[in-house]
Design a protein around this motif. Structure first.
Motif, PDB file in Angstrom:
ATOM      1  N   ARG A   1       0.941  -1.167  -0.049  1.00  0.00           N
ATOM      2  CA  ARG A   1      -0.089   0.095  -0.106  1.00  0.00           C
ATOM      3  C   ARG A   1       0.872   1.386   0.008  1.00  0.00           C
ATOM      4  NH1 ARG A   1      -4.800   2.144   0.821  1.00  0.00           N
ATOM      5  NH2 ARG A   1      -6.050   0.256   0.952  1.00  0.00           N
ATOM      6  N   ASP A   2       0.349   2.184  -0.719  1.00  0.00           N
ATOM      7  CA  ASP A   2       1.135   3.760  -0.918  1.00  0.00           C
ATOM      8  C   ASP A   2      -0.009   4.443  -1.043  1.00  0.00           C
ATOM      9  OD1 ASP A   2       2.754   5.865  -1.168  1.00  0.00           O
ATOM     10  OD2 ASP A   2       3.427   5.285  -3.114  1.00  0.00           O
ATOM     11  N   GLY A   3      -0.220   5.034   0.252  1.00  0.00           N
ATOM     12  CA  GLY A   3      -1.614   5.943   0.073  1.00  0.00           C
ATOM     13  C   GLY A   3      -2.972   5.165  -0.241  1.00  0.00           C
ATOM     14  N   ASN A   4      -3.598   5.785  -1.499  1.00  0.00           N
ATOM     15  CA  ASN A   4      -4.674   4.845  -1.890  1.00  0.00           C
ATOM     16  C   ASN A   4      -4.414   3.935  -3.001  1.00  0.00           C
ATOM     17  OD1 ASN A   4      -4.144   6.877  -3.800  1.00  0.00           O
ATOM     18  ND2 ASN A   4      -6.253   7.105  -4.195  1.00  0.00           N
ATOM     19  N   ARG A   5      -2.895   3.870  -3.207  1.00  0.00           N
ATOM     20  CA  ARG A   5      -2.777   2.877  -4.348  1.00  0.00           C
ATOM     21  C   ARG A   5      -2.320   1.480  -3.638  1.00  0.00           C
ATOM     22  NH1 ARG A   5       1.291   5.738  -8.709  1.00  0.00           N
ATOM     23  NH2 ARG A   5       0.335   7.600  -9.004  1.00  0.00           N
ATOM     24  N   LEU A   6      -2.758   0.293  -4.167  1.00  0.00           N
ATOM     25  CA  LEU A   6      -2.232  -0.951  -3.896  1.00  0.00           C
ATOM     26  C   LEU A   6      -1.641  -1.403  -5.257  1.00  0.00           C
ATOM     27  CD1 LEU A   6      -5.881  -2.049  -2.415  1.00  0.00           C
ATOM     28  CD2 LEU A   6      -3.481  -1.695  -1.338  1.00  0.00           C
ATOM     29  N   ILE A   7      -0.285  -1.804  -4.795  1.00  0.00           N
ATOM     30  CA  ILE A   7       0.750  -2.130  -5.795  1.00  0.00           C
ATOM     31  C   ILE A   7       1.208  -3.438  -5.779  1.00  0.00           C
ATOM     32  CG2 ILE A   7       3.183  -1.486  -6.862  1.00  0.00           C
ATOM     33  CD1 ILE A   7       2.639   0.969  -5.058  1.00  0.00           C
ATOM     34  N   GLY A   8       1.049  -4.029  -6.887  1.00  0.00           N
ATOM     35  CA  GLY A   8       1.562  -5.426  -7.334  1.00  0.00           C
ATOM     36  C   GLY A   8       1.134  -6.026  -8.465  1.00  0.00           C
ATOM     37  N   ARG A   9       1.795  -7.128  -8.676  1.00  0.00           N
ATOM     38  CA  ARG A   9       1.632  -7.737 -10.097  1.00  0.00           C
ATOM     39  C   ARG A   9       0.084  -7.993 -10.217  1.00  0.00           C
ATOM     40  NH1 ARG A   9       2.733  -6.169 -14.038  1.00  0.00           N
ATOM     41  NH2 ARG A   9       4.811  -7.023 -14.861  1.00  0.00           N
ATOM     42  N   GLY A  10      -0.788  -7.972 -11.228  1.00  0.00           N
ATOM     43  CA  GLY A  10      -1.961  -8.131 -11.462  1.00  0.00           C
ATOM     44  C   GLY A  10      -2.971  -7.353 -10.837  1.00  0.00           C
ATOM     45  N   THR A  11      -2.668  -6.250  -9.977  1.00  0.00           N
ATOM     46  CA  THR A  11      -3.531  -5.607  -9.190  1.00  0.00           C
ATOM     47  C   THR A  11      -4.756  -5.083 -10.237  1.00  0.00           C
ATOM     48  OG1 THR A  11      -2.112  -3.938  -9.395  1.00  0.00           O
ATOM     49  CG2 THR A  11      -2.490  -5.114  -7.293  1.00  0.00           C
ATOM     50  N   THR A  12      -4.337  -4.409 -11.444  1.00  0.00           N
ATOM     51  CA  THR A  12      -4.988  -4.064 -12.414  1.00  0.00           C
ATOM     52  C   THR A  12      -5.575  -4.993 -13.531  1.00  0.00           C
ATOM     53  OG1 THR A  12      -4.595  -1.513 -12.197  1.00  0.00           O
ATOM     54  CG2 THR A  12      -5.048  -2.371 -14.314  1.00  0.00           C
ATOM     55  N   ASP A  13      -4.773  -5.967 -13.796  1.00  0.00           N
ATOM     56  CA  ASP A  13      -4.826  -6.867 -14.885  1.00  0.00           C
ATOM     57  C   ASP A  13      -4.582  -8.219 -14.363  1.00  0.00           C
ATOM     58  OD1 ASP A  13      -5.306  -8.173 -17.326  1.00  0.00           O
ATOM     59  OD2 ASP A  13      -3.349  -7.678 -18.114  1.00  0.00           O
ATOM     60  N   MET A  14      -5.712  -8.673 -13.764  1.00  0.00           N
ATOM     61  CA  MET A  14      -7.061  -8.430 -13.491  1.00  0.00           C
ATOM     62  C   MET A  14      -7.459  -8.829 -12.207  1.00  0.00           C
ATOM     63  SD  MET A  14      -9.348 -10.253 -16.144  1.00  0.00           S
ATOM     64  CE  MET A  14     -11.004  -9.538 -15.681  1.00  0.00           C
ATOM     65  N   LYS A  15      -6.582  -9.050 -11.234  1.00  0.00           N
ATOM     66  CA  LYS A  15      -6.840  -9.599  -9.843  1.00  0.00           C
ATOM     67  C   LYS A  15      -7.585  -8.493  -8.997  1.00  0.00           C
ATOM     68  CE  LYS A  15      -3.310 -13.116  -9.765  1.00  0.00           C
ATOM     69  NZ  LYS A  15      -1.913 -13.506  -9.184  1.00  0.00           N
ATOM     70  N   GLY A  16      -7.809  -7.374  -9.504  1.00  0.00           N
ATOM     71  CA  GLY A  16      -8.434  -6.336  -8.672  1.00  0.00           C
ATOM     72  C   GLY A  16      -9.907  -6.661  -9.145  1.00  0.00           C
ATOM     73  N   PHE A  17     -10.181  -6.974 -10.256  1.00  0.00           N
ATOM     74  CA  PHE A  17     -11.590  -7.335 -10.379  1.00  0.00           C
ATOM     75  C   PHE A  17     -11.978  -8.730  -9.807  1.00  0.00           C
ATOM     76  CE2 PHE A  17     -14.671  -9.861 -13.046  1.00  0.00           C
ATOM     77  CZ  PHE A  17     -15.749  -8.974 -13.074  1.00  0.00           C
ATOM     78  N   LEU A  18     -10.988  -9.703  -9.739  1.00  0.00           N
ATOM     79  CA  LEU A  18     -11.433 -11.135  -9.336  1.00  0.00           C
ATOM     80  C   LEU A  18     -11.712 -10.642  -7.793  1.00  0.00           C
ATOM     81  CD1 LEU A  18      -9.005 -13.344 -10.880  1.00  0.00           C
ATOM     82  CD2 LEU A  18     -11.051 -12.625 -11.519  1.00  0.00           C
TER      83      LEU A  18
END
Length: 376
Positions: A87-104
């Protein structure tokens, strides 16, 4: 369930395409408690899709679709461990966070809430493997759907779209072309057959055919560029300057507008390949390594109107990237793309998703479930 906790668990699994995915599958299954889950193996024997249903299977419902694999991180300059959610402020950083484990993570966080509702129609969760290397896994799951559920009303593929519904994308086919000549010592080139020369002829033809696509079409102004594209992306051949190269491999890619299958263009390339081979006295072959159909614009606006209402955003006509939505559409399931995060962050170092993007996705999922719940 807490979205961040789930996302941390998903990111911690380095679910690279082309590798066994049992660890990933087990992690996903743990969060699908309360759903009817079917494991669908692929022909590889060590990779599996998951199809889960909450609510009645025998009436049409909606599919929430996502892939669980992520692209590699080699060669990228990450500021943090890519397989540990940071976590960096309101960002959650890591491989797949956007493509597409965030949706999962958003979908899995909603499973207990879905299960607690009196759903008149089902919500299906379709989780595939090996999307990042040509949508290889999902087809085996789609083939099983007639035995798993009533024909769905629609499919939402949660690829990153800034939570804006996307109506269409191009199709793609990628193939490897192999040209085989005969090796020999460079002191007498006439005693060998140089595979690089016919490869060069074919490359010039590919360049010229790509230029004609740009000037002759077919055209679809919803896309940028508004025509199909063809390019040679990789060439491999030769081993030393004093050896006549007996092999050349060219990787090519076609991205086609709806209405023109990518296979139409690659068929032209292969016809020219065999003509060049016949003239040059070489052997030629090809193998597909990636393919998915275009997602054409929807015939009706029922699904797009629902997504516009559930997200509060007007649909976007088309995007340049491809998804599994084209395959669901080809199977007769109306499909649309809508997921948290920006595609501009996908596949890059320090990939991240924002808290507010995850919350917007959960609101959309809650609106979907409210739509198909029985009145209190």
């Amino acid at each position: 369930m807490n979205v961040e906790t789930i996302l941390a668990d998903l990111v911690a699994v380095p679910s690279l395409p082309g590798t066994p995915n049992r660890v990933m599958t087990d992690c996903l299954r743990d969060y699908l408690a309360g759903a009817q889950v079917t494991e669908i193996p692929g022909p590889e024997g060590d990779r599996f899709n998951l199809f889960a249903t909450i609510g009645p299977r025998d009436v049409p419902g909606y599919v929430l679709s996502g892939h669980s694999d992520v692209v590699p991180v080699e060669g990228q300059d990450w500021a943090t461990d890519p397989f540990r959610l940071t976590r960096d402020g309101n960002r959650l950083i890591g491989r797949g966070t956007t493509d597409m484990k965030g949706f999962l993570a958003c979908v899995l966080s909603m499973v207990p809430e879905f299960a607690a509702m009196d759903l008149r129609r089902p919500i299906h969760v379709a989780l595939s493997y090996d999307e990042e290397i040509g949508c290889r896994g999902v087809g085996h799951m789609i083939a099983r759907l007639p035995g798993l559920c009533a024909p769905p009303l629609g499919c939402i593929v949660g690829e990153p779209s800034d939570m804006r519904p996307v109506l269409s994308h191009k199709g793609k086919q990628a193939i490897a072309i192999t040209i085989e000549g005969q090796a020999g010592h460079s002191s007498n080139p006439a005693l060998g057959v140089n595979a690089l020369y016919p490869a060069g002829e074919l490359l010039v033809w590919i360049r010229d055919r790509a230029a004609r696509l740009a000037t002759e079409g077919p055209f679809d102004p919803r896309f940028d560029p508004p025509h199909s594209t063809l390019q040679a992306g990789v060439i491999r051949g030769g081993s030393a300057v004093n050896i006549i190269p007996d092999r050349a491999v060219i990787d090519i890619e076609v991205r086609s507008v709806p209405g023109q299958a990518p296979q139409e263009v690659t068929a032209e390339v292969l016809a020219e390949l065999h003509a060049v081979a016949a003239r040059s006295g070489v052997r030629a072959s090809s193998a597909e390594f990636s393919s998915y159909p275009a997602l054409p614009p929807p015939e009706g606006d029922d699904l797009s109107r629902l997504l516009a209402r559930w997200t509060g955003q007007e649909p976007l006509a088309a995007v340049s990237y491809g998804t599994e939505a084209g395959l669901f559409h080809a199977a007769g399931i109306p499909s649309i793309i809508c997921g948290p995060g920006s595609i501009a962050r996908a596949h890059r170092a320090n990939e991240f998703i924002l808290d507010e993007e995850l919350e917007a996705c959960r609101r959309m999922l809650l609106a979907l479930s409210a739509e198909i719940s029985a009145p209190a």
